[in-house]
Design a protein around this motif. Structure first.
Motif, PDB file in Angstrom:
ATOM      1  N   GLY A 257      24.524  37.379  46.899  1.00 20.96           N
ATOM      2  CA  GLY A 257      23.405  36.654  47.494  1.00 20.96           C
ATOM      3  C   GLY A 257      22.311  37.559  47.996  1.00 20.96           C
ATOM      4  N   ASP A 258      22.670  38.794  48.371  1.00 14.61           N
ATOM      5  CA  ASP A 258      21.654  39.742  48.851  1.00 14.61           C
ATOM      6  C   ASP A 258      21.026  40.541  47.705  1.00 14.61           C
ATOM      7  N   GLY A 259      21.348  40.182  46.484  1.00 16.43           N
ATOM      8  CA  GLY A 259      20.750  40.877  45.337  1.00 16.43           C
ATOM      9  C   GLY A 259      21.466  42.144  44.915  1.00 16.43           C
ATOM     10  N   GLN A 260      22.560  42.524  45.606  1.00 19.50           N
ATOM     11  CA  GLN A 260      23.301  43.736  45.269  1.00 19.50           C
ATOM     12  C   GLN A 260      24.427  43.426  44.291  1.00 19.50           C
ATOM     13  N   LEU A 261      24.697  44.416  43.429  1.00 23.22           N
ATOM     14  CA  LEU A 261      25.790  44.250  42.489  1.00 23.22           C
ATOM     15  C   LEU A 261      27.124  44.287  43.213  1.00 23.22           C
ATOM     16  N   LYS A 262      27.996  43.365  42.850  1.00 22.92           N
ATOM     17  CA  LYS A 262      29.332  43.299  43.421  1.00 22.92           C
ATOM     18  C   LYS A 262      30.322  42.916  42.325  1.00 22.92           C
ATOM     19  N   LEU A 263      31.585  43.317  42.548  1.00 19.56           N
ATOM     20  CA  LEU A 263      32.662  42.773  41.742  1.00 19.56           C
ATOM     21  C   LEU A 263      33.116  41.502  42.441  1.00 19.56           C
ATOM     22  N   ARG A 264      32.690  40.417  41.877  1.00 22.37           N
ATOM     23  CA  ARG A 264      32.889  39.143  42.546  1.00 22.37           C
ATOM     24  C   ARG A 264      34.131  38.456  42.010  1.00 22.37           C
ATOM     25  N   LYS A 265      34.851  37.870  42.947  1.00 23.83           N
ATOM     26  CA  LYS A 265      36.064  37.150  42.592  1.00 23.83           C
ATOM     27  C   LYS A 265      35.712  35.943  41.745  1.00 23.83           C
ATOM     28  N   CYS A 266      36.576  35.669  40.771  1.00 24.38           N
ATOM     29  CA  CYS A 266      36.353  34.475  39.970  1.00 24.38           C
ATOM     30  C   CYS A 266      37.701  33.844  39.605  1.00 24.38           C
TER      31      CYS A 266
ATOM     32  N   PRO B 214      34.529  37.834  33.158  1.00 23.08           N
ATOM     33  CA  PRO B 214      35.712  37.986  34.018  1.00 23.08           C
ATOM     34  C   PRO B 214      36.810  38.782  33.349  1.00 23.08           C
ATOM     35  N   ALA B 215      37.388  39.695  34.113  1.00 21.68           N
ATOM     36  CA  ALA B 215      38.493  40.527  33.631  1.00 21.68           C
ATOM     37  C   ALA B 215      39.342  40.947  34.802  1.00 21.68           C
ATOM     38  N   LYS B 216      40.563  41.394  34.518  1.00 25.78           N
ATOM     39  CA  LYS B 216      41.461  41.842  35.576  1.00 25.78           C
ATOM     40  C   LYS B 216      40.993  43.184  36.116  1.00 25.78           C
ATOM     41  N   LEU B 217      41.178  43.363  37.412  1.00 30.29           N
ATOM     42  CA  LEU B 217      40.817  44.647  38.021  1.00 30.29           C
ATOM     43  C   LEU B 217      41.682  45.785  37.486  1.00 30.29           C
ATOM     44  N   GLU B 218      42.830  45.451  36.913  1.00 27.14           N
ATOM     45  CA  GLU B 218      43.686  46.472  36.320  1.00 27.14           C
ATOM     46  C   GLU B 218      42.946  47.240  35.224  1.00 27.14           C
ATOM     47  N   GLU B 219      42.105  46.523  34.485  1.00 22.76           N
ATOM     48  CA  GLU B 219      41.385  47.168  33.395  1.00 22.76           C
ATOM     49  C   GLU B 219      40.391  48.197  33.901  1.00 22.76           C
ATOM     50  N   LEU B 220      39.888  47.991  35.091  1.00 22.11           N
ATOM     51  CA  LEU B 220      38.984  48.981  35.679  1.00 22.11           C
ATOM     52  C   LEU B 220      39.688  50.316  35.843  1.00 22.11           C
TER      53      LEU B 220
ATOM     54  N   ARG C 246      51.064  50.080  46.003  1.00 22.81           N
ATOM     55  CA  ARG C 246      50.810  48.849  46.749  1.00 22.81           C
ATOM     56  C   ARG C 246      49.413  48.297  46.458  1.00 22.81           C
ATOM     57  N   LEU C 247      48.450  49.212  46.236  1.00 26.30           N
ATOM     58  CA  LEU C 247      47.124  48.750  45.842  1.00 26.30           C
ATOM     59  C   LEU C 247      47.181  48.045  44.485  1.00 26.30           C
ATOM     60  N   GLU C 248      47.944  48.616  43.575  1.00 26.78           N
ATOM     61  CA  GLU C 248      48.065  47.993  42.265  1.00 26.78           C
ATOM     62  C   GLU C 248      48.712  46.615  42.361  1.00 26.78           C
ATOM     63  N   GLU C 249      49.720  46.487  43.226  1.00 28.59           N
ATOM     64  CA  GLU C 249      50.385  45.183  43.377  1.00 28.59           C
ATOM     65  C   GLU C 249      49.417  44.107  43.861  1.00 28.59           C
ATOM     66  N   VAL C 250      48.485  44.498  44.741  1.00 33.19           N
ATOM     67  CA  VAL C 250      47.569  43.520  45.333  1.00 33.19           C
ATOM     68  C   VAL C 250      46.388  43.241  44.407  1.00 33.19           C
ATOM     69  N   LEU C 251      45.841  44.285  43.757  1.00 30.01           N
ATOM     70  CA  LEU C 251      44.560  44.155  43.070  1.00 30.01           C
ATOM     71  C   LEU C 251      44.643  43.939  41.563  1.00 30.01           C
ATOM     72  N   PHE C 252      45.674  44.451  40.925  1.00 28.60           N
ATOM     73  CA  PHE C 252      45.643  44.515  39.466  1.00 28.60           C
ATOM     74  C   PHE C 252      45.531  43.145  38.800  1.00 28.60           C
ATOM     75  N   ASN C 253      46.097  42.145  39.383  1.00 35.47           N
ATOM     76  CA  ASN C 253      46.068  40.820  38.755  1.00 35.47           C
ATOM     77  C   ASN C 253      44.886  39.973  39.217  1.00 35.47           C
ATOM     78  N   GLN C 254      44.039  40.537  40.058  1.00 38.34           N
ATOM     79  CA  GLN C 254      42.865  39.801  40.521  1.00 38.34           C
ATOM     80  C   GLN C 254      41.803  39.808  39.422  1.00 38.34           C
ATOM     81  N   MET C 255      41.162  38.681  39.219  1.00 41.26           N
ATOM     82  CA  MET C 255      40.096  38.533  38.235  1.00 41.26           C
ATOM     83  C   MET C 255      38.754  38.720  38.925  1.00 41.26           C
ATOM     84  N   ALA C 256      37.828  39.465  38.258  1.00 39.18           N
ATOM     85  CA  ALA C 256      36.508  39.723  38.853  1.00 39.18           C
ATOM     86  C   ALA C 256      35.475  39.803  37.748  1.00 39.18           C
TER      87      ALA C 256
END
Length: 551
Positions: free
Chosen positions: A542-551, A105-111, A526-536
């Motif tokens: 479930g369908d076997g595809q790679l995702k950035l999943r919330k944690c 898990p890491a912040k989306l900001e790092e991406l 505004r994207l940074e305000e919403v996403l940067f602090n989200q952890m993923a």
């Protein structure tokens, strides 16, 4: 019932796929890094090419470089190629690291930060302000290499310098006059010789009296910057000064008599100097200097020559100097008494150099010559023998000069007051030596020969400053190390690197509907305000595809 129940369980199992093992689904494929590996080899080849090129051109005269492209340009091309090749694996490693970072898990900001860091030095520099070293050490190291890469080309430009050095010219020769054997005519012949070349001799003598000794004949041809000769020994004249004024014993050896005419008439004084111990039978010379109140100057002189008991031939000049000679004074006026002595000697010149404008002698060793007979002089230390007519040479110098212009006392007066009597003695000794070593004066010798020396000019050459290669080699080595580390660390990870396709194919998962909604107008801020602090975390959905999943 049992069969239908089994079929139902089987259908459920078939429709609900099991979570795949990432290690088994994504085996390492080294072909995913072939472009970076190839670029690394190009970078290594560039560094090796620079080293080989520098080894070939070091210490080469710039004038011998016949290629239109200058050495600095070739180094610049190789360095630019090496830097460009080096940045390919670095950018790919940074791009891949952002996906490897989200295995936990890491912040989306790092991406976003890692994506910008893979694009150049500015984004890499921002890593140091937003990431902590213990959170992403590999990313910071890769960012540091990217920032340091800006020094790649400036360091390469410092490798070559073009200083100037002295280069010996093989097709040019310097020359300087020297006498190994000395022979002149007798006095009468020499006097006749003076009449034919008197101008040069008078000029040299006058300049010597005035403090500009004549230089020997020498040639330092253009385009020489400097000429030099090995140490050499030549027949010469050495001089020294005895001050009878300060030493009471010496002053007491000078006998004087004064007389006047009709009371307050002109006052005259004779000062008789001791001739010194002599082994010659001929004492028909005067050592008396006469001073009169009506004399045209305040300095009078008297010249004589002799062979001393020591065996050295000496020409002596007695000098009487008075600051005031009033004819009304009954007592003898205060005077300064000097004897200047010149002897034949052998001078060894050390570290002689010259420019087209003049000579420069580092030091001179002197050895007085012993008189063996009327024509033979001997240097005891070397055993070299010189020939001269002892009874005429220096006497004739003064006699001929006085006969020509009769102003020696006046010149002596000017020189003595401007530079001092001791300096005058040395200046005249250097002048006589220069005349002996020249062919255009009355002391010129048929045994004068031109000693050959070396001619040097200044030419620019290529100097290699090897230590400026250290930053280039270090950065290339770090690139190789981190490329290998990235390949190993991502051997069971998806290889996306800097591609934007993963963003299109694999989205976010786990957030509630409307949780990531952005009010219009949408913007990066505004994207940074919403996403940067989200952890993923990057994982399989479930369908076997790679995702950035919330944690």
């Amino acid at each position: 019932m049992e069969n239908s129940h089994s079929r139902f369980l089987s259908s459920i199992t078939a429709k609900a796929p099991a979570t795949p093992n990432l290690r088994t689904l994504l085996p390492l494929s080294s072909s995913c890094w072939w472009w970076e590996i190839s670029a690394t080899f190009v970078g290594i080849a560039s560094i090796v090419g620079i080293v080989i090129f520098l080894s070939h051109i070091k210490d080469t005269l710039l004038a011998q470089w016949n290629i239109s492209a200058q050495p600095s340009m070739i180094i610049s091309v190789l360095a630019t190629t090496g830097k460009s090749a080096m940045m390919i694996p670095i950018a790919s490693c940074l791009g891949q690291y952002k996906w490897w970072r989200f295995r936990r898990p890491a912040k989306l900001e790092e991406l976003q930060l890692l994506e910008e860091a893979s694009r150049g030095p500015w984004g890499s520099l921002m890593l140091f302000f937003h990431l902590k070293s213990w959170e992403a050490p590999i990313a910071l190291c890769l960012g540091l290499i990217t920032v340091l890469a800006t020094n790649f080309e400036p360091s390469a430009q410092q490798i070559l310098s073009f200083p100037v050095r002295e280069v010996r010219l093989s097709n040019s020769t310097a020359k300087i006059g020297m006498v190994t054997n000395r022979e002149v005519s007798d006095g009468d012949d020499l006097r006749r010789k003076v009449l034919t070349i008197n101008t040069n001799s008078i000029t040299a003598f006058t300049q010597g009296v005035l403090g500009s000794p004549k230089q020997p004949d020498f040639s330092c041809p253009m385009p020489a910057k400097k000429c030099s000769w090995d140490d050499f020994t030549t027949l010469a004249v050495c001089g020294d000064l005895t001050d009878y004024t300060e030493d009471p014993n010496l002053r007491g050896a000078v006998h004087w008599t004064c007389w006047d005419y009709q009371g307050c008439g002109p006052l005259a004084c004779n000062y008789t100097f001791p001739p010194g111990p002599s082994r010659t039978d001929n004492h028909n010379f005067s050592t008396t200097v006469t001073m009169r109140s009506n004399s045209p100057g305040l300095i009078n002189t008297q010249m004589w020559s002799m062979v001393e008991d020591s065996g050295f031939y000496a020409s002596k000049l007695a000098v009487v100097e008075s600051s005031s000679f009033d004819h009304c004074e009954q007592a003898p006026p205060p005077v300064s008494l000097f004897v200047l002595t010149w002897r034949w000697c052998a001078k060894t010149f050390h570290n002689v150099t010259a420019t087209p404008l003049g000579l420069n002698v580092s030091s001179v060793t002197e050895e007085n010559l012993i008189v063996l007979d009327e024509e033979t002089l001997l240097a005891e230390s070397t055993g070299l023998t010189y020939w001269t007519n002892l009874q005429s040479v220096l006497d004739v110098v003064f006699d001929s000069h006085s006969a020509a212009i009769n102003t020696f006392d006046a010149l002596f007066f000017i020189a003595a007051y401007s530079s001092g009597v001791k300096e005058l003695a040395n200046s005249l000794a250097a002048t006589f030596t220069g005349m002996v070593m020249s062919n255009d004066t009355m002391l010129g010798s048929p045994y004068l020969r031109m000693l050959e020396g070396s001619v040097y000019c200044e030419e620019a050459y290529i100097q290699v400053q090897w230590y400026w290669l250290i930053p280039l080699i270090l950065e290339m080595a770090l690139t190789i190390i981190f490329l290998v580390a990235s390949i190993v660390l991502n051997r069971h990870q998806p290889i996306f690197k800097n591609s934007i396709l993963p963003y299109l194919a694999h989205g976010l998962e786990g957030w509630e509907k409307g949780e990531l909604d952005i009010k219009p107008p949408e913007s990066t801020e505004r994207l940074e305000e919403v996403l940067f602090n989200q952890m993923a975390v990057l994982g399989r959905a479930g369908d076997g595809q790679l995702k950035l999943r919330k944690c």
